[in-house]
Design a protein around this motif. Structure first.
Motif, PDB file in Angstrom:
ATOM      1  N   VAL A 198       0.855  -1.191   0.000  1.00 30.65           N
ATOM      2  CA  VAL A 198       0.000   0.000   0.000  1.00 30.65           C
ATOM      3  C   VAL A 198       0.889   1.238   0.000  1.00 30.65           C
ATOM      4  CG1 VAL A 198      -1.821   1.256   1.214  1.00 30.65           C
ATOM      5  CG2 VAL A 198      -1.758  -1.253   1.314  1.00 30.65           C
ATOM      6  N   GLY A 199       0.469   2.255  -0.755  1.00 32.52           N
ATOM      7  CA  GLY A 199       1.264   3.468  -0.793  1.00 32.52           C
ATOM      8  C   GLY A 199       0.425   4.697  -1.092  1.00 32.52           C
ATOM      9  N   THR A 200       1.051   5.850  -0.957  1.00 33.67           N
ATOM     10  CA  THR A 200       0.409   7.120  -1.295  1.00 33.67           C
ATOM     11  C   THR A 200       1.507   8.116  -1.625  1.00 33.67           C
ATOM     12  OG1 THR A 200      -1.260   8.721  -0.586  1.00 33.67           O
ATOM     13  CG2 THR A 200       0.375   8.058   1.061  1.00 33.67           C
ATOM     14  N   THR A 201       1.116   9.359  -1.910  1.00 36.67           N
ATOM     15  CA  THR A 201       2.091  10.423  -2.125  1.00 36.67           C
ATOM     16  C   THR A 201       1.843  11.531  -1.113  1.00 36.67           C
ATOM     17  OG1 THR A 201       0.750  11.674  -3.701  1.00 36.67           O
ATOM     18  CG2 THR A 201       2.146   9.917  -4.594  1.00 36.67           C
ATOM     19  N   ALA A 217       3.545  -3.439   3.823  1.00 32.10           N
ATOM     20  CA  ALA A 217       4.154  -4.532   3.076  1.00 32.10           C
ATOM     21  C   ALA A 217       4.308  -5.719   4.009  1.00 32.10           C
ATOM     22  CB  ALA A 217       5.520  -4.127   2.510  1.00 32.10           C
ATOM     23  N   TRP A 218       4.158  -6.915   3.464  1.00 31.92           N
ATOM     24  CA  TRP A 218       4.257  -8.156   4.245  1.00 31.92           C
ATOM     25  C   TRP A 218       3.336  -8.119   5.469  1.00 31.92           C
ATOM     26  CZ3 TRP A 218      10.191  -9.058   3.695  1.00 31.92           C
ATOM     27  CH2 TRP A 218      10.427 -10.044   2.725  1.00 31.92           C
ATOM     28  N   GLY A 219       2.189  -7.491   5.319  1.00 26.58           N
ATOM     29  CA  GLY A 219       1.206  -7.468   6.392  1.00 26.58           C
ATOM     30  C   GLY A 219       1.494  -6.500   7.521  1.00 26.58           C
ATOM     31  N   GLN A 220       2.539  -5.711   7.403  1.00 27.57           N
ATOM     32  CA  GLN A 220       2.910  -4.762   8.452  1.00 27.57           C
ATOM     33  C   GLN A 220       2.736  -3.327   7.960  1.00 27.57           C
ATOM     34  OE1 GLN A 220       3.354  -6.102  11.171  1.00 27.57           O
ATOM     35  NE2 GLN A 220       4.111  -8.162  10.786  1.00 27.57           N
ATOM     36  N   ARG A 221       2.397  -2.433   8.886  1.00 32.37           N
ATOM     37  CA  ARG A 221       2.188  -1.023   8.556  1.00 32.37           C
ATOM     38  C   ARG A 221       3.328  -0.164   9.069  1.00 32.37           C
ATOM     39  NH1 ARG A 221      -4.314  -0.081   9.731  1.00 32.37           N
ATOM     40  NH2 ARG A 221      -5.065  -1.620   8.198  1.00 32.37           N
ATOM     41  N   PHE A 222       3.695   0.817   8.270  1.00 32.36           N
ATOM     42  CA  PHE A 222       4.725   1.786   8.632  1.00 32.36           C
ATOM     43  C   PHE A 222       4.614   2.943   7.662  1.00 32.36           C
ATOM     44  CE2 PHE A 222       6.491  -2.085   6.660  1.00 32.36           C
ATOM     45  CZ  PHE A 222       6.562  -1.643   5.352  1.00 32.36           C
ATOM     46  N   ASP A 223       5.565   3.814   7.644  1.00 29.90           N
ATOM     47  CA  ASP A 223       5.568   4.935   6.697  1.00 29.90           C
ATOM     48  C   ASP A 223       7.014   5.254   6.364  1.00 29.90           C
ATOM     49  OD1 ASP A 223       5.268   7.169   5.169  1.00 29.90           O
ATOM     50  OD2 ASP A 223       4.284   8.397   6.694  1.00 29.90           O
ATOM     51  N   VAL A 224       7.391   5.008   5.119  1.00 29.40           N
ATOM     52  CA  VAL A 224       8.752   5.299   4.686  1.00 29.40           C
ATOM     53  C   VAL A 224       8.702   5.886   3.285  1.00 29.40           C
ATOM     54  CG1 VAL A 224       9.125   2.971   3.762  1.00 29.40           C
ATOM     55  CG2 VAL A 224      11.082   4.377   4.407  1.00 29.40           C
ATOM     56  N   ALA A 237      14.792   4.481   7.380  1.00 26.06           N
ATOM     57  CA  ALA A 237      14.331   3.146   7.753  1.00 26.06           C
ATOM     58  C   ALA A 237      13.006   3.266   8.486  1.00 26.06           C
ATOM     59  CB  ALA A 237      15.358   2.440   8.634  1.00 26.06           C
ATOM     60  N   ALA A 238      12.195   2.227   8.390  1.00 28.20           N
ATOM     61  CA  ALA A 238      10.917   2.182   9.107  1.00 28.20           C
ATOM     62  C   ALA A 238      10.631   0.731   9.463  1.00 28.20           C
ATOM     63  CB  ALA A 238       9.790   2.752   8.246  1.00 28.20           C
ATOM     64  N   VAL A 239       9.964   0.567  10.608  1.00 35.24           N
ATOM     65  CA  VAL A 239       9.668  -0.777  11.106  1.00 35.24           C
ATOM     66  C   VAL A 239       8.171  -0.896  11.368  1.00 35.24           C
ATOM     67  CG1 VAL A 239      10.033  -2.434  12.971  1.00 35.24           C
ATOM     68  CG2 VAL A 239      11.952  -1.047  12.133  1.00 35.24           C
ATOM     69  N   GLU A 293       6.509 -10.881  14.992  1.00 37.72           N
ATOM     70  CA  GLU A 293       7.155 -10.676  13.707  1.00 37.72           C
ATOM     71  C   GLU A 293       7.218  -9.191  13.395  1.00 37.72           C
ATOM     72  OE1 GLU A 293       6.206 -13.232  10.103  1.00 37.72           O
ATOM     73  OE2 GLU A 293       5.326 -11.315   9.491  1.00 37.72           O
ATOM     74  N   ALA A 294       8.292  -8.781  12.758  1.00 35.94           N
ATOM     75  CA  ALA A 294       8.442  -7.384  12.356  1.00 35.94           C
ATOM     76  C   ALA A 294       8.956  -7.331  10.924  1.00 35.94           C
ATOM     77  CB  ALA A 294       9.395  -6.647  13.286  1.00 35.94           C
ATOM     78  N   VAL A 295       8.700  -6.201  10.293  1.00 35.73           N
ATOM     79  CA  VAL A 295       9.194  -5.945   8.945  1.00 35.73           C
ATOM     80  C   VAL A 295       9.923  -4.608   8.972  1.00 35.73           C
ATOM     81  CG1 VAL A 295       8.541  -5.392   6.576  1.00 35.73           C
ATOM     82  CG2 VAL A 295       7.402  -7.271   7.771  1.00 35.73           C
ATOM     83  N   MET A 296      11.103  -4.593   8.391  1.00 35.61           N
ATOM     84  CA  MET A 296      11.892  -3.364   8.324  1.00 35.61           C
ATOM     85  C   MET A 296      12.199  -3.033   6.870  1.00 35.61           C
ATOM     86  SD  MET A 296      15.535  -2.407  10.131  1.00 35.61           S
ATOM     87  CE  MET A 296      16.172  -0.724  10.084  1.00 35.61           C
TER      88      MET A 296
END
Length: 533
Positions: free
Chosen positions: A428-431, A443-450, A485-487, A500-503
């Protein structure tokens, strides 16, 4: 009257078509034709591969509205310069696929029955029936690496000879294999293990260059025969030569080479190697077809028709493009990310969800941009904004677009899901901001903002102390500078289950794949990828 210049010789059918609509000049049969001096007189230009349409030439072409390329590639045209001037550039992408498939079959038969060698011996006065005894194709397995349009045509023809076809291409749907009666290989190793003949129909990319090397050839059946009518750099010549010397490879048929033209090569003159001088697209029919198809596009461009093979024409209203423009590169990036993360053996379905005010516009360019991200660099055909939907269709990839005028938490959102069998991955993304910078939100089921940069790496791992530091240390030791970086992490798992985490890490240069592989192989890491957008 509208004037068109045919700069290079094409089939008569193409010239006749142009003359039914326009005043046509042919530069190829005019002595001393000065293209630079006269280009300003013409509304349309039709070329093949020799004419270089540079930015300087385009600057002199004050009336030019359309350029037709009688062939597939447009490397000899400065497309950005033409686009800036509003000039349509169109090619003939389907003109040589049948010819290339037929030449593959010609080499396949010649390789199986030693036709060139037997012919050469006989005209030299040698009757050598036993020496040049060959093998039948019936019952043999043909491994096809790269299952695009040409690979599929080869498969259809080889089946008529009673061959079993095994193909590998992760960018073709499983359903398409079934439609053609072709067995689907899960990876290239399956091809090596089973194929009696291997034919290459891959694109030339950094990932595919040197695809057939010593390591790959060692996995093949003893006596395998290899064909290449695609791109010369797909094969490591020295490794193929060694495999031919050892008998691991029983024979090779090559139409393309690392550098061309070439008349001296270590593989030339061997009894078990057949070579041709890049004849895959060289037939009278293909030449005529290319000229006619390019002429059709020039006619359409100059008479207000539909230009179906343009490489630089957005079929969208200016007011829609103004709103959607910033989301085009975002969709391409999300498509590339999703197909990388799903890591399946096929691409069966691409889903594009558009939420917010962008959903009220003509969103076709966003679906096409997503397909570009999914397909670009993975198909033998050059994929562009015009042919991406057709390439997806012929590979059996289902494309589904949905729109919703409301987007929770954000003004606009783009969700891209790629499905491969029973696997699916969503990104998922935006501008954001006045400069419409791309941001990855999930991505990979995890939310963040990078903020997305050109280069990034993404890791999935057990959420425990020290993991982020290990990534930073590994990158530092490899000389990779981290930009941001974002986690994202899950905290809804059952008690006792590992969290589980995604970075996501963005960098100022491409991350070496061995660095990512080393991290994934270490304790606590589950998966990882380096991606250049």
């Amino acid at each position: 009257m509208t004037r068109v210049l045919v700069a290079e010789k094409i089939g008569a059918s193409g010239i006749d078509l142009l003359r039914r609509h326009f005043d046509v000049d042919t530069a190829f049969d005019a002595d001393g034709f000065d293209l630079e001096a006269r280009i300003g007189d013409y509304d349309g230009l039709l070329i093949r591969s020799a004419t270089q349409v540079t930015a300087d030439l385009i600057g002199r072409a004050t009336n030019l509205k359309a350029i037709g390329r009688a062939g597939v590639g447009v490397d000899n045209v400065d497309v950005p310069a033409a686009t800036k001037r509003g000039i349509v550039v169109a090619n003939a992408p389907e003109s040589n696929v049948v010819t290339a498939a037929e030449h593959t079959m010609a080499l396949l038969l010649a390789l199986a029955r030693n036709v060139p060698q037997a012919h050469a011996a006989l005209v030299q006065g040698k009757w050598e029936r036993s020496k040049w005894s060959g093998v039948e194709l019936d019952g043999k397995t043909l491994g096809i690496l790269g299952f695009g349009r040409i690979g599929q045509l080869v498969a259809q023809r080889a089946r008529a000879f009673g061959m079993r076809i095994l193909a590998y291409d992760p960018f073709v749907s499983a359903e398409r294999y079934k439609e053609l009666g072709v067995a689907k290989a899960e990876d290239s190793d399956a091809i090596y293990a089973e194929a009696d003949f291997i034919t290459l129909h891959l694109p030339k990319t950094p990932e595919t260059e040197g695809w057939l090397d010593a390591e790959a050839l060692a996995k093949c059946k003893d006596g395998v025969r290899v064909l290449n009518v695609a791109r010369g750099p797909l094969i490591v010549d020295a490794d193929l030569e060694a495999a031919l010397d050892s008998g691991k490879v029983g024979g090779a048929a090559l139409d393309v080479f690392r550098s061309e033209p070439v008349t001296e090569h270590p593989l030339f003159g061997r009894d078990n190697v057949i070579v041709t001088p890049h004849l895959g697209a060289s037939t009278a029919e293909a030449t005529d077809r290319a000229g006619f198809q390019a002429a059709e596009q020039v006619v359409a461009a100059l008479t207000g028709g539909a230009v179906t093979t343009a490489v630089n024409v957005p079929a969208i209203k200016a007011e829609d493009l103004e709103v959607l423009g910033p989301y085009v590169p975002l969709c391409t990036a999300l498509g590339r990310l999703a197909v990388t993360l799903v890591a399946g053996s096929s691409v069966d379905r691409v889903e594009v969800e558009l939420l917010g005010r962008i959903a009220d516009r003509d969103t076709r360019p966003l679906g096409t941009a997503t397909l570009l991200g999914v397909l670009q660099g993975h198909t033998e055909e050059d994929v562009n904004v015009v042919n991406a939907p057709a390439v997806a269709e012929e590979r059996g990839i289902q494309v589904v677009e949905s729109r919703n005028s409301s987007a929770r938490d954000f003004e606009n959102l783009v969700r891209v899901t790629v499905r491969s069998g029973d696997r699916a991955e969503r990104v998922v993304g935006t501008t954001f901001g006045r400069r419409n910078r791309r941001h990855l939100l999930e991505a990979w089921g995890q939310r963040f903002d990078v903020q997305l940069e050109e280069h990034l790496a993404i890791f999935r791992y057990e959420d425990r102390p020290g993991m982020i530091g290990r990534i930073g240390t590994a990158f530092g030791e490899a000389g990779v500078n981290i930009v941001s970086a974002a986690v994202g992490r899950r905290d809804d798992l059952a008690d006792g289950a590992p969290h589980e985490a995604v970075m996501v890490v963005t960098t100022d240069a491409a991350v070496p794949r061995d660095v990512v592989a080393g991290m994934v192989a270490s304790d606590g890491f589950q998966d990882g990828h380096a991606i250049t957008l």
